[in-house]
Design an enzyme around this catalytic site. Structure first.
Site, mmCIF file in Angstrom:
data_model
loop_
_atom_site.group_PDB
_atom_site.id
_atom_site.type_symbol
_atom_site.label_atom_id
_atom_site.label_comp_id
_atom_site.label_asym_id
_atom_site.label_seq_id
_atom_site.Cartn_x
_atom_site.Cartn_y
_atom_site.Cartn_z
ATOM 1 N N GLU A 1 48.489 -8.078 64.337
ATOM 2 C CA GLU A 1 49.724 -9.064 64.971
ATOM 3 C C GLU A 1 50.913 -8.300 64.366
ATOM 4 O O GLU A 1 51.839 -8.429 65.246
ATOM 5 C CB GLU A 1 49.456 -10.381 64.655
ATOM 6 C CG GLU A 1 48.051 -10.931 64.865
ATOM 7 C CD GLU A 1 47.565 -10.769 66.257
ATOM 8 O OE1 GLU A 1 48.561 -10.200 67.203
ATOM 9 O OE2 GLU A 1 46.482 -10.641 66.319
ATOM 10 N N TYR B 1 41.739 -2.187 74.129
ATOM 11 C CA TYR B 1 41.987 -1.946 72.617
ATOM 12 C C TYR B 1 41.349 -0.654 71.992
ATOM 13 O O TYR B 1 42.052 -0.064 71.588
ATOM 14 C CB TYR B 1 41.329 -3.408 71.712
ATOM 15 C CG TYR B 1 41.986 -4.595 72.037
ATOM 16 C CD1 TYR B 1 41.799 -5.258 73.328
ATOM 17 C CD2 TYR B 1 42.645 -5.311 70.935
ATOM 18 C CE1 TYR B 1 42.296 -6.635 73.269
ATOM 19 C CE2 TYR B 1 43.177 -6.215 71.124
ATOM 20 C CZ TYR B 1 43.093 -7.352 72.487
ATOM 21 O OH TYR B 1 43.536 -8.598 72.638
HETATM 22 N N1 BES Z 1 47.642 -10.621 72.049
HETATM 23 C C1 BES Z 1 46.231 -10.712 71.528
HETATM 24 C C2 BES Z 1 45.869 -11.912 71.989
HETATM 25 C C3 BES Z 1 45.787 -12.115 73.420
HETATM 26 C C4 BES Z 1 45.519 -11.054 74.364
HETATM 27 C C5 BES Z 1 46.030 -13.281 73.966
HETATM 28 C C6 BES Z 1 45.290 -11.243 75.739
HETATM 29 C C7 BES Z 1 46.096 -13.577 75.367
HETATM 30 C C8 BES Z 1 45.617 -12.361 76.141
HETATM 31 C C9 BES Z 1 46.172 -10.347 70.046
HETATM 32 O O1 BES Z 1 47.286 -9.759 69.596
HETATM 33 C C10 BES Z 1 45.124 -9.957 69.723
HETATM 34 O O2 BES Z 1 44.726 -8.895 70.278
HETATM 35 N N2 BES Z 1 43.996 -10.700 68.983
HETATM 36 C C11 BES Z 1 42.660 -10.361 68.569
HETATM 37 C C12 BES Z 1 42.936 -9.912 67.135
HETATM 38 C C13 BES Z 1 42.401 -8.461 66.737
HETATM 39 C C14 BES Z 1 42.463 -8.045 65.527
HETATM 40 C C15 BES Z 1 42.044 -7.389 67.652
HETATM 41 C C16 BES Z 1 41.742 -11.369 68.932
HETATM 42 O O3 BES Z 1 42.256 -12.369 69.060
HETATM 43 O O4 BES Z 1 40.661 -11.342 68.635
HETATM 44 ZN ZN ZN Z 2 46.520 -7.868 70.025
#
Ligand code: BES
Ligand code: ZN
Length: 639
Positions: free
Chosen positions: A329, A415
């Site tokens: 984050e 990702y």
């Molecule tokens: N920005 C994302 C969460 C998100 C993505 C919310 C798309 C809504 C729509 C956040 O940065 C994220 O990637 N969170 C991951 C954590 C991670 C360590 C990969 C999660 O929530 O699992």
């Molecule tokens: Zn993210």
């Protein structure tokens, strides 16, 4: 609640808007010859905004938080610039907002009522809100109220919080949910600064993704100011019994009092991560970096709201082993918040970059073996999602055409495929050259939104052409637009995880005892790997022995518990191991989609399990966030 796919209308055709954008691009070119996003040439099919003609620049948000009605009463002012001087309307996004009035002003002092029209309701996009602009208007303001089912808000009962005494409210705007609590141009291609005033019940505190006042202002409101222009999906609000503890000069944590101490311990290394991040990728441009720990129904692991990352309590494990989530984050302060995906098709520019940066940060802070562990786990998540993907389109880094609903195509692919792509580029050009490239990408696009073609053009310019013979355009094309992963992807390996494979398989084969496996000393990453490679064929005696030895049922580590319940269900043993009650308790407590979806997905694989999934969901579903409800209903009804 939840929007069923039957109810979903086809995507509206946006050709007229694209045509308008093309016409206006000539004028905009004069403003900024380089950036097609600023020139209004990018078509964001997930927004109704006419941002090629009129673009919002600053918001003044005034909110009254009413827990008894589960509603925000709002007055939101949108200041704008005109790219097309004769534009006579501004088009905003909205979803299920009860819009009461619209006014316009040229000076912010005198306001006159102006006409507004709500367009047809689309299940994914909501409704356009077109506000007429009298000559000379520089701002409009909308009076409205949100509905209790607003998709971007979750209203929690006291029982759903750690303290159990006070209600809690939080927003989750990404990807296209800001429009359910704010009427605005809800596109990541549009950036605006904001200020906000939020009135909350006595004894509660409001926090936002902005500079925050330490106390109530003279009219009994909490006040906020975000001086850097940000996209709408980064506007965030939470209200509850929230306390603060400092962790370092620029870092601190907000949480319910019951959670604060454990959170401050867990995340104490954040200040160090921040310094490392600056060393690698350039100055941190947002002032403070604080965390807000949410109640367990928070549907994500974390959300990079600027200055104030929102984080799930499920990473508070007491051993600081899940802090890569904080690194992730935090890294978004560069990839995402500073340089933003211009459309949701460019999502990998946010998340793929961020995962790559995260691995680099973990490597710098905790060493290569720990970073490689995370990389290997990332690849195994990627392989799972490549197999689960509904179509080849979803396997590409950038889809050939937009998705209907960005929530629906959310997966690990942008990702981990994105991170692998950047790791591959790093391997071709060397770390020093690639780091310099990344840093200049951030500097040259700071506070702008960017598209994938823009990234490719930049890459071409700065690396492919400058250092010929290392990477071809066809290779880049394959990474971005082909469904299959390129054969020369560079994969990490982890000795520690290989040892886990050996130990697991020896025990399962009966050639070693459970005591010899060494699980007591494993970290959560080793346990994740243990479960990911576990076959569905174990006997109930084996599973029972595993549970007895490692106390998996009811584990306070929600990640381990999720894997264990999924394994028991996949193996067809959840009933005989008497796990259905603990599983139900877990599903009624945790709302993080990444942890609960696999359990529901495992359940629906059999007819009996599907009935159980439905029965559990019927009991606990109303406690999930609206976004999680929609995702889980899709799983339960679709399977
Ligand atoms: N920005 C994302 C969460 C998100 C993505 C919310 C798309 C809504 C729509 C956040 O940065 C994220 O990637 N969170 C991951 C954590 C991670 C360590 C990969 C999660 O929530 O699992
Ligand atoms: Zn993210």
């Amino acid at each position: 609640m939840g929007r069923s796919s039957e109810a979903r209308k086809p995507m509206p055709a946006f050709l007229p808007r694209a045509a308008l954008a093309a016409l206006s691009s000539l004028a905009a070119l004069v403003l900024c010859p380089m950036n097609p996003v600023l020139a209004g040439e990018v078509v964001d099919t997930h927004s109704y905004a006419n941002s090629a003609e009129v673009r919002s620049t600053h918001l003044v948000i005034d909110l009254d938080v009413d827990f008894s009605k589960r509603s925000l009463k709002g007055l939101t002012e949108i200041q704008f610039e005109k790219l097309k001087p004769d534009a006579d309307r501004i088009v905003l996004d909205s979803r299920a907002l009860d819009v009461r009035s619209a006014e316009a002003s040229s000076d912010g002092k005198t306001w006159t009522t102006t006409k507004f029209v709500l367009g047809a309701d689309n299940a994914v996009l909501g409704r356009s809100l077109t506000v007429s602009l009298p000559a000379g208007a520089t701002r409009v303001r909308i009076a409205y109220a949100t509905v209790p089912e607003a998709t971007g808000l979750q209203w929690l009962k006291p029982a759903q919080t750690a303290g159990k005494q006070q209600p809690f409210l939080f927003s989750q705007s990404q990807a296209i949910h800001a429009r359910s609590w704010l009427p605005l141009q809800d596109s990541p291609a549009v950036r605006a600064t904001y200020e906000a005033h939020v009135r909350v019940p006595k004894g509660l505190r409001a926090v936002m993704s902005a500079e925050m006042s330490e106390q109530l202002d003279s009219s009994g409101r909490w006040s906020f100011h975000m001086p850097q222009p940000i996209p709408s999906y980064l506007i965030a609000l939470a209200v509850g019994d929230i306390a603060f503890q400092s962790m370092g000069p620029r870092t601190g944590v907000y949480a319910e009092p019951a959670t604060l101490k454990a959170a401050a311990y867990e995340f104490a290394e954040t200040e160090t991560t921040l310094a490392l991040c600056e060393k690698l990728f350039g100055p941190y441009r947002w002032g403070r970096y604080d965390l807000l720990v949410l109640p367990p129904s928070f549907p994500y692991g974390g959300m990079e709201n600027p200055r104030l990352t929102f984080v799930t309590p499920t990473v508070i494990t007491g051993d600081r082993r899940l802090v890569s989530l904080i690194a992730h984050e935090l890294a978004h302060s560069w990839s995402g918040n500073l340089v933003t995906n211009a459309t949701w098709e460019d999502f990998w520019l946010n998340e793929g970059f961020t995962e790559y940066l995260t691995f680099r940060l973990i490597e710098a802070q905790y060493g290569k073996p720990r970073a490689d562990m995370e990389r290997v786990i990332g690849v195994s998540e990627l392989k799972t999602d490549m197999a689960l993907a509904m179509s080849d389109e979803d396997r590409k880094l950038v889809r050939g055409f937009p998705s209907t609903d960005p929530d629906e195509v959310f997966s690990n692919i942008p990702y981990q495929r994105g991170a692998l792509f950047l790791a591959w580029l790093e391997s071709r050009y060397g770390r020093a050259a690639f780091d310099a490239f990344l840093r200049s990408w951030f500097d040259d696009h700071a506070f702008q939104s960017a598209t994938s073609p823009q990234f490719v053009a930049y890459l071409n310019d700065k690396l492919l052409k400058a250092r010929p013979g290392k990477v071809s355009a066809a290779q880049i094309e394959a990474w971005i637009s082909q469904p299959a992963l390129p054969a020369d992807a560079v994969y990490a390996s982890s000795d520690a995880l290989t040892k886990v494979d050996t130990a697991r398989d020896a025990w399962l084969a009966g050639s070693a005892t459970l005591d010899a496996m060494g699980g007591e000393a494993w970290t959560v990453q080793e346990w994740e790997h243990f479960f990911e490679g576990f076959p569905n064929t174990a006997s109930s005696a084996q599973l029972r022995a595993l549970d007895t030895k490692f106390k998996l049922t009811g584990s306070s580590n929600a990640i381990i518990a999720s894997h264990w319940y999924k394994l028991a269900i996949d193996s067809g043993r959840a009933g005989e191991l008497k796990l259905m009650a603990p599983i139900e308790a877990y599903l009624g407590h945790v709302g993080r989609m990444k942890l609960v979806s696999p359990i529901y997905r495992a359940l629906i694989a059999t007819a009996a399990g599907k009935a159980q999934a439905k029965a559990i969901y019927k009991k606990v579903g109303s406690g999930y966030h609206p976004i999680a409800q929609q995702a889980l209903e899709r799983i339960i009804e679709g399977g």
